[in-house]
Design a protein around this motif. Structure first.
Motif, PDB file in Angstrom:
ATOM      1  N   ARG A  24     -10.023  16.756 -20.414  1.00 52.11           N
ATOM      2  CA  ARG A  24      -9.869  16.669 -22.187  1.00 52.11           C
ATOM      3  C   ARG A  24      -9.587  18.246 -22.417  1.00 52.11           C
ATOM      4  N   ASP A  25     -10.217  19.118 -21.621  1.00 53.12           N
ATOM      5  CA  ASP A  25      -9.814  20.646 -22.078  1.00 53.12           C
ATOM      6  C   ASP A  25      -8.377  20.866 -21.527  1.00 53.12           C
ATOM      7  N   VAL A  26      -8.004  20.315 -20.535  1.00 54.36           N
ATOM      8  CA  VAL A  26      -6.642  20.665 -20.064  1.00 54.36           C
ATOM      9  C   VAL A  26      -5.716  20.075 -21.027  1.00 54.36           C
ATOM     10  N   LEU A  27      -5.779  18.723 -21.469  1.00 59.82           N
ATOM     11  CA  LEU A  27      -5.105  18.345 -22.599  1.00 59.82           C
ATOM     12  C   LEU A  27      -4.898  18.922 -23.890  1.00 59.82           C
ATOM     13  N   LEU A  28      -6.181  19.479 -24.385  1.00 58.70           N
ATOM     14  CA  LEU A  28      -6.268  20.254 -25.466  1.00 58.70           C
ATOM     15  C   LEU A  28      -5.296  21.475 -25.466  1.00 58.70           C
ATOM     16  N   GLU A  29      -5.396  22.000 -24.155  1.00 61.45           N
ATOM     17  CA  GLU A  29      -4.629  23.334 -24.206  1.00 61.45           C
ATOM     18  C   GLU A  29      -3.150  22.917 -23.946  1.00 61.45           C
ATOM     19  N   LEU A  30      -2.748  22.034 -23.110  1.00 61.58           N
ATOM     20  CA  LEU A  30      -1.546  21.519 -22.963  1.00 61.58           C
ATOM     21  C   LEU A  30      -0.865  20.921 -24.405  1.00 61.58           C
ATOM     22  N   LEU A  31      -1.558  20.322 -24.963  1.00 59.14           N
ATOM     23  CA  LEU A  31      -0.997  19.756 -26.193  1.00 59.14           C
ATOM     24  C   LEU A  31      -1.327  20.630 -27.475  1.00 59.14           C
ATOM     25  N   LEU A  99       7.599  20.732 -21.768  1.00 57.56           N
ATOM     26  CA  LEU A  99       6.586  20.498 -21.308  1.00 57.56           C
ATOM     27  C   LEU A  99       6.094  21.192 -20.017  1.00 57.56           C
ATOM     28  N   LEU A 100       7.220  20.767 -19.137  1.00 60.86           N
ATOM     29  CA  LEU A 100       7.196  21.378 -17.740  1.00 60.86           C
ATOM     30  C   LEU A 100       6.900  22.945 -17.922  1.00 60.86           C
ATOM     31  N   THR A 105       3.242  27.489 -17.442  1.00 66.49           N
ATOM     32  CA  THR A 105       2.497  28.714 -17.964  1.00 66.49           C
ATOM     33  C   THR A 105       1.215  28.489 -17.998  1.00 66.49           C
ATOM     34  N   PHE A 106       0.677  27.482 -18.373  1.00 64.91           N
ATOM     35  CA  PHE A 106      -0.963  27.082 -18.440  1.00 64.91           C
ATOM     36  C   PHE A 106      -1.456  27.503 -17.184  1.00 64.91           C
ATOM     37  N   GLY A 111      -4.680  30.899 -13.249  1.00 64.40           N
ATOM     38  CA  GLY A 111      -4.929  31.055 -11.914  1.00 64.40           C
ATOM     39  C   GLY A 111      -4.881  30.199 -10.847  1.00 64.40           C
ATOM     40  N   LEU A 112      -4.247  28.861 -11.392  1.00 64.54           N
ATOM     41  CA  LEU A 112      -4.262  27.811 -10.648  1.00 64.54           C
ATOM     42  C   LEU A 112      -3.017  27.822  -9.723  1.00 64.54           C
ATOM     43  N   LEU A 113      -2.743  28.727  -8.964  1.00 56.56           N
ATOM     44  CA  LEU A 113      -1.623  28.354  -8.025  1.00 56.56           C
ATOM     45  C   LEU A 113      -1.357  27.311  -7.379  1.00 56.56           C
ATOM     46  N   VAL A 114      -2.474  26.853  -6.689  1.00 57.95           N
ATOM     47  CA  VAL A 114      -2.376  25.577  -6.090  1.00 57.95           C
ATOM     48  C   VAL A 114      -1.652  24.678  -6.785  1.00 57.95           C
ATOM     49  N   VAL A 115      -2.310  24.480  -8.187  1.00 58.28           N
ATOM     50  CA  VAL A 115      -1.779  23.257  -9.086  1.00 58.28           C
ATOM     51  C   VAL A 115      -0.152  23.746  -9.514  1.00 58.28           C
ATOM     52  N   TYR A 116      -0.030  24.880  -9.587  1.00 58.88           N
ATOM     53  CA  TYR A 116       1.262  25.413  -9.944  1.00 58.88           C
ATOM     54  C   TYR A 116       2.182  25.128  -9.035  1.00 58.88           C
TER      55      TYR A 116
END
Length: 122
Positions: A24-31, A99-100, A105-106, A111-116
């Motif tokens: 939910r936090d990730v979606l709040l940040e993204l959206l 969105l990409l 950027t998020f 600091g989530l280079l692996v996810v990036y």
């Protein structure tokens, strides 16, 4: 309190709740920008969280809890969040590039280079 890093293969009730809160936090940040909240994107948000509603006063800065928990999570959790972000990136073809860029950027700011790297390779 969760002991050790979150691992999707061993989610106890507390870890499951934490993962849901982090999603939910990730979606709040993204959206956070209003332009991201098209009908297609919000439909997907409701599929993840049927009770989804945009909070009136949300703190959409990347939280320390999110950064710390994801940084210490197992690789399968990084994969999970990469796929969550990719779901939202692809939800509205008209916004896909923007969105990409926002997602990259998020994860870079968090600091989530692996996810990036996982998102970038898809």
């Amino acid at each position: 309190m969760i002991e050790g890093p979150i691992d999707l293969e061993r989610l106890d009730p507390a870890a499951r709740a934490t993962l849901s809160d982090l999603t939910r936090d990730v979606l709040l940040e993204l959206l956070q920008p209003e332009w991201t909240r098209t009908a297609a994107v919000m439909d997907l948000a409701h599929r993840y969280f049927p009770d989804w509603s945009w909070p009136e006063a949300s703190d959409t800065r990347v939280s320390e809890r999110l950064i710390t928990t994801l940084a210490n999570a197992q690789a399968n959790v990084h994969d999970y969040f990469a796929w969550v972000l990719l779901d939202f990136i692809r939800a509205d073809a008209g916004l896909q590039d923007r969105l990409l860029e926002r997602a990259l950027t998020f994860v870079e700011a968090a600091g989530l280079l692996v996810v990036y790297q996982k998102i970038k390779s898809e």
